[in-house]
Design a protein around this motif. Structure first.
Motif, mmCIF file in Angstrom:
data_model
loop_
_atom_site.group_PDB
_atom_site.id
_atom_site.type_symbol
_atom_site.label_atom_id
_atom_site.label_comp_id
_atom_site.label_asym_id
_atom_site.label_seq_id
_atom_site.Cartn_x
_atom_site.Cartn_y
_atom_site.Cartn_z
ATOM 1 N N ARG A 190 -6.043 4.269 -1.662
ATOM 2 C CA ARG A 190 -6.490 3.551 -2.854
ATOM 3 C C ARG A 190 -5.366 3.260 -3.841
ATOM 4 O O ARG A 190 -5.624 2.817 -4.952
ATOM 5 C CB ARG A 190 -7.584 4.360 -3.562
ATOM 6 N N THR A 191 -4.123 3.509 -3.443
ATOM 7 C CA THR A 191 -2.990 3.332 -4.349
ATOM 8 C C THR A 191 -2.158 2.136 -3.920
ATOM 9 O O THR A 191 -1.810 1.993 -2.748
ATOM 10 C CB THR A 191 -2.115 4.589 -4.371
ATOM 11 N N LEU A 192 -1.842 1.294 -4.888
ATOM 12 C CA LEU A 192 -1.010 0.107 -4.662
ATOM 13 C C LEU A 192 0.334 0.326 -5.344
ATOM 14 O O LEU A 192 0.399 0.597 -6.551
ATOM 15 C CB LEU A 192 -1.693 -1.139 -5.213
ATOM 16 N N PHE A 193 1.412 0.187 -4.580
ATOM 17 C CA PHE A 193 2.768 0.349 -5.093
ATOM 18 C C PHE A 193 3.296 -1.012 -5.517
ATOM 19 O O PHE A 193 3.321 -1.956 -4.721
ATOM 20 C CB PHE A 193 3.647 0.965 -4.010
ATOM 21 N N VAL A 194 3.723 -1.138 -6.774
ATOM 22 C CA VAL A 194 4.140 -2.420 -7.352
ATOM 23 C C VAL A 194 5.585 -2.304 -7.799
ATOM 24 O O VAL A 194 5.947 -1.365 -8.529
ATOM 25 C CB VAL A 194 3.243 -2.821 -8.537
ATOM 26 N N LEU A 195 6.415 -3.257 -7.368
ATOM 27 C CA LEU A 195 7.823 -3.318 -7.767
ATOM 28 C C LEU A 195 8.055 -4.473 -8.731
ATOM 29 O O LEU A 195 7.302 -5.447 -8.756
ATOM 30 C CB LEU A 195 8.723 -3.496 -6.542
ATOM 31 N N ASN A 196 9.134 -4.323 -9.548
ATOM 32 C CA ASN A 196 9.620 -5.404 -10.406
ATOM 33 C C ASN A 196 8.633 -5.718 -11.533
ATOM 34 O O ASN A 196 8.371 -6.882 -11.846
ATOM 35 C CB ASN A 196 9.905 -6.656 -9.568
ATOM 36 N N VAL A 197 8.114 -4.687 -12.172
ATOM 37 C CA VAL A 197 7.189 -4.884 -13.294
ATOM 38 C C VAL A 197 8.008 -5.178 -14.547
ATOM 39 O O VAL A 197 8.907 -4.398 -14.907
ATOM 40 C CB VAL A 197 6.313 -3.637 -13.503
ATOM 41 N N PRO A 198 7.752 -6.282 -15.266
ATOM 42 C CA PRO A 198 8.549 -6.636 -16.452
ATOM 43 C C PRO A 198 8.386 -5.615 -17.570
ATOM 44 O O PRO A 198 7.386 -4.884 -17.635
ATOM 45 C CB PRO A 198 7.981 -8.004 -16.855
ATOM 46 N N PRO A 199 9.336 -5.535 -18.490
ATOM 47 C CA PRO A 199 9.251 -4.558 -19.582
ATOM 48 C C PRO A 199 8.073 -4.797 -20.526
ATOM 49 O O PRO A 199 7.599 -3.851 -21.155
ATOM 50 C CB PRO A 199 10.583 -4.721 -20.310
ATOM 51 N N TYR A 200 7.611 -6.051 -20.661
ATOM 52 C CA TYR A 200 6.525 -6.315 -21.598
ATOM 53 C C TYR A 200 5.151 -5.982 -21.010
ATOM 54 O O TYR A 200 4.141 -6.167 -21.689
ATOM 55 C CB TYR A 200 6.549 -7.790 -22.047
ATOM 56 N N CYS A 201 5.098 -5.495 -19.793
ATOM 57 C CA CYS A 201 3.829 -5.120 -19.184
ATOM 58 C C CYS A 201 3.623 -3.615 -19.344
ATOM 59 O O CYS A 201 4.295 -2.816 -18.678
ATOM 60 C CB CYS A 201 3.803 -5.499 -17.698
ATOM 61 N N VAL A 226 -0.792 1.655 -8.980
ATOM 62 C CA VAL A 226 -2.130 1.249 -9.404
ATOM 63 C C VAL A 226 -3.137 1.911 -8.470
ATOM 64 O O VAL A 226 -3.144 1.652 -7.257
ATOM 65 C CB VAL A 226 -2.277 -0.283 -9.384
ATOM 66 N N VAL A 227 -3.976 2.759 -9.030
ATOM 67 C CA VAL A 227 -4.976 3.487 -8.244
ATOM 68 C C VAL A 227 -6.336 2.837 -8.482
ATOM 69 O O VAL A 227 -6.842 2.826 -9.611
ATOM 70 C CB VAL A 227 -5.015 4.981 -8.625
ATOM 71 N N PHE A 228 -6.913 2.260 -7.429
ATOM 72 C CA PHE A 228 -8.235 1.647 -7.507
ATOM 73 C C PHE A 228 -9.312 2.696 -7.227
ATOM 74 O O PHE A 228 -9.069 3.730 -6.599
ATOM 75 C CB PHE A 228 -8.356 0.498 -6.501
ATOM 76 N N GLU A 269 0.839 -1.194 0.000
ATOM 77 C CA GLU A 269 0.000 0.000 0.000
ATOM 78 C C GLU A 269 0.878 1.249 0.000
ATOM 79 O O GLU A 269 1.819 1.356 0.781
ATOM 80 C CB GLU A 269 -0.922 0.007 1.219
ATOM 81 N N HIS A 270 0.577 2.161 -0.897
ATOM 82 C CA HIS A 270 1.398 3.366 -1.064
ATOM 83 C C HIS A 270 1.046 4.386 0.012
ATOM 84 O O HIS A 270 -0.055 4.948 0.026
ATOM 85 C CB HIS A 270 1.161 3.966 -2.460
ATOM 86 N N ARG A 271 1.996 4.619 0.919
ATOM 87 C CA ARG A 271 1.817 5.610 1.979
ATOM 88 C C ARG A 271 3.128 6.364 2.165
ATOM 89 O O ARG A 271 4.107 5.817 2.668
ATOM 90 C CB ARG A 271 1.418 4.947 3.295
ATOM 91 N N VAL A 272 3.139 7.619 1.751
ATOM 92 C CA VAL A 272 4.304 8.478 1.904
ATOM 93 C C VAL A 272 3.835 9.764 2.549
ATOM 94 O O VAL A 272 2.982 10.465 2.012
ATOM 95 C CB VAL A 272 4.970 8.778 0.539
ATOM 96 N N ARG A 273 4.392 10.095 3.710
ATOM 97 C CA ARG A 273 3.942 11.279 4.444
ATOM 98 C C ARG A 273 4.306 12.554 3.721
ATOM 99 O O ARG A 273 3.530 13.498 3.663
ATOM 100 C CB ARG A 273 4.566 11.290 5.843
ATOM 101 N N ALA A 274 5.533 12.607 3.171
ATOM 102 C CA ALA A 274 5.995 13.845 2.549
ATOM 103 C C ALA A 274 5.353 14.089 1.190
ATOM 104 O O ALA A 274 5.500 15.158 0.628
ATOM 105 C CB ALA A 274 7.517 13.817 2.390
ATOM 106 N N GLN A 275 4.684 13.103 0.644
ATOM 107 C CA GLN A 275 4.107 13.227 -0.685
ATOM 108 C C GLN A 275 2.591 13.253 -0.596
ATOM 109 O O GLN A 275 1.961 12.284 -0.194
ATOM 110 C CB GLN A 275 4.573 12.065 -1.569
ATOM 111 N N THR A 276 1.991 14.359 -0.945
ATOM 112 C CA THR A 276 0.538 14.488 -0.959
ATOM 113 C C THR A 276 0.119 14.796 -2.386
ATOM 114 O O THR A 276 0.199 15.930 -2.838
ATOM 115 C CB THR A 276 0.096 15.615 -0.015
ATOM 116 N N SER A 277 -0.293 13.784 -3.119
ATOM 117 C CA SER A 277 -0.684 13.947 -4.507
ATOM 118 C C SER A 277 -2.112 13.469 -4.690
ATOM 119 O O SER A 277 -2.513 12.442 -4.139
ATOM 120 C CB SER A 277 0.268 13.158 -5.420
ATOM 121 N N GLU A 278 -2.866 14.234 -5.468
ATOM 122 C CA GLU A 278 -4.234 13.830 -5.764
ATOM 123 C C GLU A 278 -4.267 12.629 -6.702
ATOM 124 O O GLU A 278 -5.256 11.894 -6.726
ATOM 125 C CB GLU A 278 -4.980 15.008 -6.396
ATOM 126 N N HIS A 279 -3.192 12.441 -7.479
ATOM 127 C CA HIS A 279 -3.145 11.314 -8.409
ATOM 128 C C HIS A 279 -2.846 9.992 -7.703
ATOM 129 O O HIS A 279 -3.097 8.930 -8.262
ATOM 130 C CB HIS A 279 -2.090 11.575 -9.483
#
Length: 281
Positions: free
Chosen positions: A55-66, A117-119, A40-50
């Motif tokens: 509701r934001t999921l942080f995903v690591l290691n996404v392959p280049p073909y995705c 990924v924003v749900f 789950e994406h939670r950063v105190r110093a970062q407040t973005s509407e996007h």
């Protein structure tokens, strides 16, 4: 990376750091298996509407073909996805210019990336984190095939050809918008120059705005005039008292000027006394 720990065959795989490991396969019958780390994406110093934190999921290691569409299809099974953002490395959200033409955007680098990924609902994040490790996500299916290798290169090469009429239309739209923006800027500068125009005696008319109106900053023309005056002033004073004899002469001239003014003041006071108009107290 520490070895994943699994409680049972149907539970989620959680590793140190709060990341949940999801298995990924290119096809159902593929023997190779890839791992995605989600959190789950939670950063105190970062407040973005996007990137809303709930509701934001942080995903690591996404392959280049995705691509963005592929990542959106993968995580749509956990809930409706609002949008997906791919980046080469974690960081603040970049402000994208929506007016840019798709024909002039820089080419994306082919590498492993991170995704945001924003749900539409916060339940999508919880469902993705609770997904079992032994149930891999499938990238390419019969309904939606994802090409790689030679097929991908051929497909990208054929899509790289642009129709001349579409390109011409994009260029014309860009030029027209640019000309319109330049005309508006020229009109605004002309209006500011008229408002900041000096009269014959060098005065500038200043008007008070209504209640709640912010003060207007100096125009570009006024700033240029002020800079030019400062430049001329510095130029007149350039090397004025550089040498010792120059400093001595300027000092002597200043004393002579003070004496002359003193004599003029004495004569003026004497005249006022004669006219009985001098009242110092």
């Amino acid at each position: 990376m520490a070895a994943p720990t699994k409680k049972n065959a149907s539970s989620a795989c959680v590793i140190p750091g709060g990341f949940t490991v999801l298995s990924l396969k290119y096809r159902t019958n593929s023997t190779a298996q890839h791992q995605l780390c989600v959190k789950e994406h939670r950063v105190r110093a970062q407040t973005s509407e996007h990137r809303p934190p709930d509701r934001t999921l942080f995903v690591l290691n996404v392959p280049p073909y995705c691509s963005q569409s592929v990542v959106k299809d993968l995580f749509s099974q956990f809930g409706p996805v609002q949008h997906v953002e791919l980046s080469e490395k974690p960081g603040a959200a970049e402000d994208k210019h929506p007016d840019l033409s798709p024909y002039f955007t820089p080419e994306q680098k082919q590498c492993f990336k991170v995704a945001y990924v924003v749900f539409k609902h916060s339940s999508g994040v919880a469902a993705a984190k609770a997904h079992p490790y032994d149930s891999p996500l499938i990238v390419s299916t019969k309904e939606k095939q994802v090409h790689t290798g030679l097929k991908k290169w051929i497909r990208e090469y054929t899509q790289s050809f642009i129709k001349p009429e579409l390109l011409q239309k994009a260029v014309d739209d860009f030029v027209s918008q640019y000309d319109k923006r330049k005309e508006e800027e020229a009109e605004l500068q002309k209006k500011e120059a008229e408002e900041q125009q000096e009269d014959e005696e060098g005065w500038v008319k200043v008007t008070k705005g209504g209640k709640g109106i912010k003060s207007r900053p100096h125009s570009e023309a006024a700033n240029q005039r002020a800079l030019q005056k400062e430049h001329n002033k510095k130029k007149r004073k350039e090397l004025l008292n550089f040498y010792t004899w120059q400093h001595r002469n300027s000092k002597r001239e200043h004393i002579a000027e003070l004496r002359r003014k003193f004599e003029e003041d004495k004569q003026r006071i004497a005249l006022l006394r004669a006219q009985r108009k001098f009242r110092p107290y």
